[in-house]
Design a protein around this motif. Sequence first.
Motif, short mmCIF file in Angstrom:
data_model
loop_
_atom_site.label_atom_id
_atom_site.label_comp_id
_atom_site.label_asym_id
_atom_site.label_seq_id
_atom_site.Cartn_x
_atom_site.Cartn_y
_atom_site.Cartn_z
N ILE A 186 -25.80 -0.61 -1.00
CA ILE A 186 -25.81 -1.85 -1.79
C ILE A 186 -26.36 -3.01 -0.96
N LYS A 187 -26.02 -2.99 0.30
CA LYS A 187 -26.57 -4.02 1.18
C LYS A 187 -28.10 -3.93 1.20
N ALA A 188 -28.60 -2.72 1.26
CA ALA A 188 -30.04 -2.52 1.30
C ALA A 188 -30.68 -2.83 -0.05
N THR A 189 -30.01 -2.48 -1.12
CA THR A 189 -30.60 -2.65 -2.44
C THR A 189 -30.49 -4.09 -2.95
N SER A 190 -29.28 -4.65 -2.81
CA SER A 190 -29.03 -5.95 -3.43
C SER A 190 -28.74 -7.06 -2.43
N GLU B 128 -27.07 4.57 7.68
CA GLU B 128 -28.48 4.22 7.50
C GLU B 128 -29.36 5.39 7.92
N SER B 129 -30.41 5.60 7.18
CA SER B 129 -31.31 6.70 7.48
C SER B 129 -32.63 6.44 6.80
N SER B 130 -33.64 7.19 7.21
CA SER B 130 -34.95 7.04 6.58
C SER B 130 -34.88 7.46 5.12
N LEU B 167 -23.82 -8.34 -8.24
CA LEU B 167 -22.52 -7.72 -8.00
C LEU B 167 -22.05 -6.99 -9.25
N LEU B 168 -22.24 -7.62 -10.37
CA LEU B 168 -21.85 -7.01 -11.64
C LEU B 168 -22.60 -5.70 -11.89
N PHE B 169 -23.88 -5.73 -11.59
CA PHE B 169 -24.68 -4.52 -11.76
C PHE B 169 -24.13 -3.37 -10.92
#
Lengths: 216, 216
Positions: A186-190, B128-130, B167-169
Motif C-alpha cells: 500500500i505504501k508503494a501503491t498509494s 520489498e522485491s522486484s 485509504l478508503l479504497f
Amino acid sequence: MAEMAVAEGRAPRKQQQRSVQTQNKLLDAALEAFSENGFKGTSTRDIADRAGVHHPLITYHFKNKEELWRAAANRVFSKFSASLLEARIAADGQKPRERMASMMRAYVQYAAKNPALHKLMLQESSRESSRLEWLVTTHLQPLSEAVVKELKLLQESGIAPAGDPALLFNLLRATSGGILALATEIKATSGIDFDKPENVDALAEMIVGVFLPGSD
Amino acid sequence: MAEMAVAEGRAPRKQQQRSVQTQNKLLDAALEAFSENGFKGTSTRDIADRAGVHHPLITYHFKNKEELWRAAANRVFSKFSASLLEARIAADGQKPRERMASMMRAYVQYAAKNPALHKLMLQESSRESSRLEWLVTTHLQPLSEAVVKELKLLQESGIAPAGDPALLFNLLRATSGGILALATEIKATSGIDFDKPENVDALAEMIVGVFLPGSD
DNA sequence: TCAATAACTGTCCTTATTGGACCATTTATG
DNA sequence: CATAAATGGTCCAATAAGGACAGTTATTGA
C-alpha cells in the motif's frame, strides 16, 4: 522447552535470565520469519540468523520447528488478547458503541505494531493443517464468540450494520488486519505509510465510522 | 516464452494447441502454489507436479521460475481487470452509487472464485522485491487511480464515507480480498463456507451496505 | 568457594531438494 | 515426409534442510 536432568528429590535449578532473553529473541524472529514465508518456507537457520543466535539453540530451547512455531503463535496471540481485554476493561463504564469502538481501535493499533499476527493467520489459512486447527480452537474461536456476542447487541440497537453477526465480525477482522498485512504494498501503491501513527489513527477512525454508523 | 530457432527467411511454424494447454496448466498450478507458499517457498517441481507435467517443461515454456511467476501474475490480474471493467460497462447507464456497487460485487465474486489473486499480493507484500515493484506499477496503481477517482465523486455526494479516498479504497480492497484469503480459517472458526454462492452474495451485499451507506 | 548444571558453541551428518542442463523421443506441421 | 515443435527421461552440482552430539563457558546455590 528446555529439558533439565532432574535428579531425584533435588529441587531443579531455576531458569537463567539469559535463557529467557534468547528464547524471546528466537520467538520474535520466528514470528517474523513464519509470517513472511510460512511454516514450510521458513528454515530454522533463517530464524536463528534473524535472532543472532546459533541454530542448535532452537532444538535446545524448543525441541523442534513445530514447537517453536506454536510457542511463537501463542505469544503473539496471548499479547493480542490481553491488549483487547485491556481496552474492553478501560471502556467498561462507557456506552455499548464506545466500548466496541475502543476495542476496534485497540485491534487496529495492535495489528499496526504487530502485522505478523494477521500474516500468520493468512499463511496458515492457505491450507488445512494441524497448526490451523490449533490456532482456531485455541485462539480464534474464543475471540470470535466473545466479539460476536457484543456485535449482536449493537446490531439490535441499530448501531452496527445488519446481517449475520459472524460474517460482520470476520469482515471487521479482515479489514483491520488485512490492510496492515498489505502495508508494504500500500505504501508503494498509494503512498500511505502505516509506520506513521497518524495514518494508523486515521485508519482506526475510518473503520469505526464505517462499521458503527449508528449513534447511541 | 518458448524460443524458436528461426531460420532466415522462413516463416516460423505456429504454436501447437497442446503447448497452450500445458502452458495454461502450468500457469494455473503456479498461481496456486505461489499464492500458498510464496515465491521462495515454492519449487518448480511442486508446480510441475500440480500441473501433472514434467518439470523441465517450465524451463522450456517460461525460461525460469521468475518468468513463470510473472506470467502467472499477469494472467490472474488481467482477467481480474477485465472482469471489473465488464461490470463497470454493464452498469454504465446507472447512477453513480449503483455503478460502484456493481464493481464491488464483481470484485467480491472474482475474489471468491480466485482467492489466489489476493493471496499473491499478500505474499509479495511481506517484503520489498522486484516482483512487488512490478505488481504495483503494472497492475495496482492503474487500478487504484481509476477507482479512487470514482470514490472521490461518491464521497462528494455523501454516498461513500468521508476520509482519505485512497485509504478508503485500500480498506475496501483489503476487506473484499482479505476475507476470502482467510476462507479456510473462517470456515473452521465461524462455519461460514464461501464455497456456497449464497454466502458470497451475502458478503458482497454487506460490503456494499457498509461502504456505500448513502443513497442517491 | 566450588562442584553441579544450565546455557551455549562448533562441527558434523545424512538426506532431500533445489533450479537448471542436456539429449533422445514423440508428435504435429506444412 | 522432412522439419521443427513439444515432451520425456535423466543427470548434476550446489546447497539447504532438520537435527545430533561432544565439548566449552557461564551461572547457580550450597
